[in-house]
Design an enzyme around this catalytic site. Structure first.
Site, PDB file in Angstrom:
ATOM      1  N   SER A  53      -2.498  -7.959   1.013  1.00 32.62           N
ATOM      2  CA  SER A  53      -1.681  -7.436   2.105  1.00 32.62           C
ATOM      3  C   SER A  53      -2.294  -7.678   3.478  1.00 32.62           C
ATOM      4  CB  SER A  53      -1.441  -5.937   1.908  1.00 32.62           C
ATOM      5  OG  SER A  53      -2.669  -5.237   1.783  1.00 32.62           O
ATOM      6  N   GLY A  85      -0.977  -6.196  -2.475  1.00 32.08           N
ATOM      7  CA  GLY A  85      -1.400  -5.526  -3.690  1.00 32.08           C
ATOM      8  C   GLY A  85      -2.141  -6.408  -4.668  1.00 32.08           C
ATOM      9  N   HIS A 119      -4.013  -0.555   6.427  1.00 34.91           N
ATOM     10  CA  HIS A 119      -3.539  -1.836   6.920  1.00 34.91           C
ATOM     11  C   HIS A 119      -3.584  -1.894   8.452  1.00 34.91           C
ATOM     12  CE1 HIS A 119      -1.677  -1.463   2.901  1.00 34.91           C
ATOM     13  NE2 HIS A 119      -2.030  -2.732   2.834  1.00 34.91           N
ATOM     14  N   ASN A 169      -8.346  -4.830  -3.061  1.00 35.44           N
ATOM     15  CA  ASN A 169      -7.593  -4.026  -4.027  1.00 35.44           C
ATOM     16  C   ASN A 169      -8.363  -3.780  -5.313  1.00 35.44           C
ATOM     17  OD1 ASN A 169      -5.089  -3.519  -2.588  1.00 35.44           O
ATOM     18  ND2 ASN A 169      -4.708  -5.704  -2.768  1.00 35.44           N
ATOM     19  N   ASP A 183      -1.126   4.493   7.249  1.00 41.35           N
ATOM     20  CA  ASP A 183      -1.799   4.633   5.954  1.00 41.35           C
ATOM     21  C   ASP A 183      -3.311   4.517   6.074  1.00 41.35           C
ATOM     22  OD1 ASP A 183      -2.229   1.940   6.399  1.00 41.35           O
ATOM     23  OD2 ASP A 183      -0.934   1.260   4.770  1.00 41.35           O
TER      24      ASP A 183
END
Length: 218
Positions: free
Chosen positions: A43, A80, A196, A109, A193
């Site tokens: 991402s 992801g 990011h 991840n 979040d």
């Protein structure tokens, strides 16, 4: 009539030759065809939560054009994705695009999911070797994890990228988010979040990648 037709064909032939001289075809004939840069990421490279065209990979395309570097970018990043996912996809991508440079931006991840560090390192090594065997030069883009993971895990995770780069003689960017996640206010440049980066951070991300990437562009 034959002479008129010959004269017309000759003029069209000359005109066509002149037009060809204005297009990129001679560049291809001279062996300067645009080299392909394949970005295999997650991402961080897939513009998660951003408007299209504002991520660092899109900004890379613009920088290449501005500096008149004959290269095209294939962004094969998937939000992801893990190193295992990248490993499963890489072979087909190499066969399809035949890249001159492969940028591997994966691993974050793996840490978020608590996957074994050895598996992450093994996958990075496998992808690096596969890309090199296909004739590509490789740039590993490292990630770091917050200190709440524990000092030992944090150090070993960062070291995995360094180890693979050293063993496989690949280029390395130690930390994609340098100057962003380690700034005085680590949350300022992130989306809600807190994972990011916002669009404002992506020019810095490109600046972190660019010095090492440029060395690989021939």
């Amino acid at each position: 009539m034959k002479r008129t037709a010959y004269r017309r064909d000759f003029i069209l032939s000359v005109a066509a030759g002149t037009l060809v001289g204005l297009c990129p075809l001679p560049t291809l004939a001279q062996g300067k065809a645009a080299q392909v840069i394949l970005v295999l990421g997650d991402s961080m490279s897939a513009e998660y939560g951003l408007a299209r065209g504002t991520g660092w990979v899109a900004l890379l395309e613009k920088r290449l054009a501005q500096q008149k570097i004959p290269a095209t970018v294939v962004n094969a990043s998937v939000s992801g994705d893990t190193t295992a996912g990248g490993r499963s996809r890489l072979g087909a991508l190499l066969a399809q695009h035949k890249p001159a440079v492969v940028v591997i931006e994966l691993g974050g991840n793996d840490a978020l999911r608590g996957l074994p560090l050895q598996s992450t390192e093994d996958n990075l090594a496998w992808m690096t070797q596969a890309a090199q065997d296909a004739g590509a030069r490789v740039l590993l883009v490292g990630m770091q994890v917050p200190p709440n993971y524990g000092a030992s895990y944090t150090q070993r995770f960062a070291a995995a990228f360094e180890t693979v780069a050293r063993q496989r003689k690949a280029a390395l960017v130690p930390f994609l988010l340098k100057g962003i996640a380690d700034g005085p206010d680590p949350t300022a440049m992130f989306q809600s979040d807190r994972i990011h980066p916002r669009a404002e951070a992506h020019p810095r991300m490109l600046d972190n990648v660019w010095p090492e990437l440029k060395k690989l562009l021939r």
